[in-house]
Design an enzyme around this catalytic site. Structure first.
Site, PDB file in Angstrom:
ATOM      1  N   ASP A 134      25.606 -15.535  46.000  1.00 46.49           N
ATOM      2  CA  ASP A 134      26.405 -16.887  45.643  1.00 46.49           C
ATOM      3  C   ASP A 134      25.822 -18.194  46.181  1.00 46.49           C
ATOM      4  O   ASP A 134      25.083 -18.085  47.376  1.00 46.49           O
ATOM      5  CB  ASP A 134      27.680 -16.543  45.985  1.00 46.49           C
ATOM      6  CG  ASP A 134      28.558 -17.617  45.844  1.00 46.49           C
ATOM      7  OD1 ASP A 134      28.645 -18.243  44.959  1.00 46.49           O
ATOM      8  OD2 ASP A 134      29.009 -18.393  46.994  1.00 46.49           O
TER       9      ASP A 134
ATOM     10  N   ASP B  52      27.309 -21.784  46.839  1.00 45.10           N
ATOM     11  CA  ASP B  52      28.345 -22.607  47.818  1.00 45.10           C
ATOM     12  C   ASP B  52      29.160 -21.585  48.525  1.00 45.10           C
ATOM     13  O   ASP B  52      29.905 -20.899  47.975  1.00 45.10           O
ATOM     14  CB  ASP B  52      29.259 -23.427  46.944  1.00 45.10           C
ATOM     15  CG  ASP B  52      28.296 -24.511  45.942  1.00 45.10           C
ATOM     16  OD1 ASP B  52      27.713 -25.406  46.525  1.00 45.10           O
ATOM     17  OD2 ASP B  52      28.431 -24.444  44.788  1.00 45.10           O
TER      18      ASP B  52
ATOM     19  N   ASP C 203      31.043 -14.887  49.088  1.00 45.43           N
ATOM     20  CA  ASP C 203      31.964 -15.324  50.025  1.00 45.43           C
ATOM     21  C   ASP C 203      33.280 -15.226  49.636  1.00 45.43           C
ATOM     22  O   ASP C 203      34.463 -15.702  50.064  1.00 45.43           O
ATOM     23  CB  ASP C 203      31.850 -16.691  50.579  1.00 45.43           C
ATOM     24  CG  ASP C 203      31.937 -17.794  49.460  1.00 45.43           C
ATOM     25  OD1 ASP C 203      31.401 -17.557  48.417  1.00 45.43           O
ATOM     26  OD2 ASP C 203      32.545 -18.741  49.933  1.00 45.43           O
TER      27      ASP C 203
END
Length: 236
Positions: free
Chosen positions: A9, A11, A172
């Site tokens: 991922d 961001d 995240d």
């Protein structure tokens, strides 16, 4: 199973982009006569794509929705503002460079899989100096559906020439975990990202790693175990 690829991922996992996203979101709010929001509030709005971020930032609520006519204008205002600041204050999280280098040293293929539109993904990766590490970049508009749908993960595996079971997702948020699980990939989560303000410890995953370097070490240890584990045949 030997791992051959890592899908990461952007961001909240590779880069802290909230300062730039907050700047653009607040520029949009000011345009609509609204007071700016705190950066930590906007951080909880990040994770489900730009459209959701604009709805949330405009309404000031995680579940908020703007009217369609107002939303179209707000989205364009946000895009214009974000083009100006994209990568300006974003910072690479600790352990990311070391982790990417360790993954490359293991011979792993690496892809970015993000919900961020391609018009911002490429420029951000170039501006912060990470683009050269990746064999593929899958943005929010690269395929028909975004995470948490598995389509972006499956597309990434296809581009890298691996089966989903040969890939580890590092993210995240619940979006990353859900997409990985639905695609048939393993998933590791970092605790420092966004996840809409929720604790990643509550998300089902294959492990919580403190950094991308720890993720690379987890993969390396798994490779060793897969090569050394001896299965004892059953006795009858």
């Amino acid at each position: 199973m030997t791992f051959r690829a890592v899908l990461i991922d952007l961001d909240g996992t590779l880069v802290d982009s909230v300062p730039d996203l907050a700047s653009a979101a607040n520029a949009m709010r000011v345009e609509f006569g609204l007071a700016p929001l705190r950066e930590d509030v906007i951080a909880t709005f990040v994770g489900k794509g730009m459209e959701n971020l604009v709805h949330r930032a405009l309404s000031g609520s995680l579940e908020g929705l703007a009217g369609q006519e107002r939303f179209a204008q707000a989205l364009q205002t946000f895009r214009n503002a974000y083009h100006v600041v994209n990568g300006e204050k974003a910072r690479i999280f600790g352990g990311v460079i070391e982790g990417l280098q360790a993954m490359k040293a293991q011979g792993l293929r690496i892809a970015v899989v993000t919900n961020k539109p391609a018009e911002f993904t490429g420029p951000l990766l170039e501006r912060i100096g990470l683009r050269a590490y990746f064999d593929a970049v899958i943005s929010g508009d690269s395929v028909a559906r975004k995470k948490p749908d598995p389509m972006p993960m499956l597309h990434a595996c296809g581009l890298l020439g691996v089966e989903p079971v040969e890939a580890v997702v590092v993210g995240d948020s619940m979006n990353d975990a859900s997409a990985a699980k639905a695609a048939g990939c393993r998933v590791l989560l970092v605790p420092y990202g966004y996840n809409e303000g929720r604790d990643v410890q509550a998300i089902e995953s294959d492990g919580i790693v403190s950094s991308l370097l720890d993720a690379a070490q987890w993969i390396a240890q798994s490779q060793v175990l897969s090569r050394t584990t001896v299965v004892t045949p059953p006795s009858f």
